[in-house]
Enzyme design. Structure first.
Site, PDB file in Angstrom:
ATOM      1  N   GLY A 139      92.067  39.870  42.283  1.00 31.38           N
ATOM      2  CA  GLY A 139      93.344  40.585  42.329  1.00 31.38           C
ATOM      3  C   GLY A 139      94.421  39.796  43.040  1.00 31.38           C
ATOM      4  O   GLY A 139      95.571  39.722  42.575  1.00 31.38           O
ATOM      5  N   CYS A 140      94.078  39.194  44.159  1.00 30.39           N
ATOM      6  CA  CYS A 140      95.066  38.427  44.928  1.00 30.39           C
ATOM      7  C   CYS A 140      95.490  37.177  44.169  1.00 30.39           C
ATOM      8  O   CYS A 140      96.652  36.768  44.225  1.00 30.39           O
ATOM      9  CB  CYS A 140      94.517  38.079  46.309  1.00 30.39           C
ATOM     10  SG  CYS A 140      94.246  39.551  47.329  1.00 30.39           S
ATOM     11  N   THR A 141      94.564  36.566  43.448  1.00 26.15           N
ATOM     12  CA  THR A 141      94.894  35.399  42.634  1.00 26.15           C
ATOM     13  C   THR A 141      95.843  35.796  41.511  1.00 26.15           C
ATOM     14  O   THR A 141      96.850  35.134  41.253  1.00 26.15           O
ATOM     15  CB  THR A 141      93.620  34.747  42.064  1.00 26.15           C
ATOM     16  OG1 THR A 141      92.820  34.290  43.168  1.00 26.15           O
ATOM     17  CG2 THR A 141      93.952  33.583  41.153  1.00 26.15           C
TER      18      THR A 141
ATOM     19  N   ALA B 216      99.299  36.437  43.042  1.00 27.34           N
ATOM     20  CA  ALA B 216      99.939  35.186  43.459  1.00 27.34           C
ATOM     21  C   ALA B 216     100.431  34.396  42.246  1.00 27.34           C
ATOM     22  O   ALA B 216     101.543  33.854  42.251  1.00 27.34           O
ATOM     23  CB  ALA B 216      98.967  34.349  44.291  1.00 27.34           C
TER      24      ALA B 216
END
Length: 156
Positions: free
Chosen positions: A48-50, A53
């Site tokens: 999710g964070c990738t 970003a």
């Protein structure tokens, strides 16, 4: 418990001074006169964070054209941020908040629930800060997927 109940749109953004992976120490006072997108995310290299970003990376020019500087903040150390940046060719500032001081000041370090278990951690949230250092918008507990598109559509 939600976002820091003391923070609301129109308030002065809480000051911060954190180490970044590319710009040394970064503080709110260094950014005086700039509009900011400060997005808090839990952990580098997670799916999710990738995705989030990479969405900021791919839309960087749209934010820049609207006068915004993007700052990503997580508890990960600088070394992990550097690997994250390199692996995904990120084009904005990543700041390390290992003691979660900034996350606490912004009210995003709080109780979460995952698979029925409660714990304290970083809640994915975004703050839009105007050129005067005031909070222009708060988006709390957002989903990674589609978040950047919603910011572009609704906020810039």
């Amino acid at each position: 418990m939600g976002i820091n109940p003391k923070l609301k749109v129109g308030d002065a953004a809480p000051d911060f001074s954190l180490e970044s992976d590319t710009h040394g120490q970064v503080s709110l006072s260094d950014m005086k006169g700039k509009k900011l997108v400060i997005y808090f995310y839990p952990k580098d290299m997670t799916p999710g964070c990738t995705r989030q970003a990479c969405d900021f990376r791919d839309n960087h020019q749209k934010f820049e054209a609207a006068g915004y500087t993007i700052l990503g903040v997580s508890p990960d150390p600088i070394e992990r941020h550097a690997k994250f940046r390199e692996k995904h060719d990120l084009n904005f500032i990543l700041m390390a908040d290992p003691e979660h001081e900034m996350a606490e000041a912004y009210g995003v370090w709080r109780e979460k629930t995952n698979y029925g278990k409660k714990y304290i951690g970083l809640v994915r949230s975004t703050f839009m800060i105007d050129a005067d250092g005031k909070i222009a918008e708060i988006q709390d507990n957002v989903r990674a997927t589609g978040h950047v598109d919603r910011l572009i559509r609704d906020s810039i």
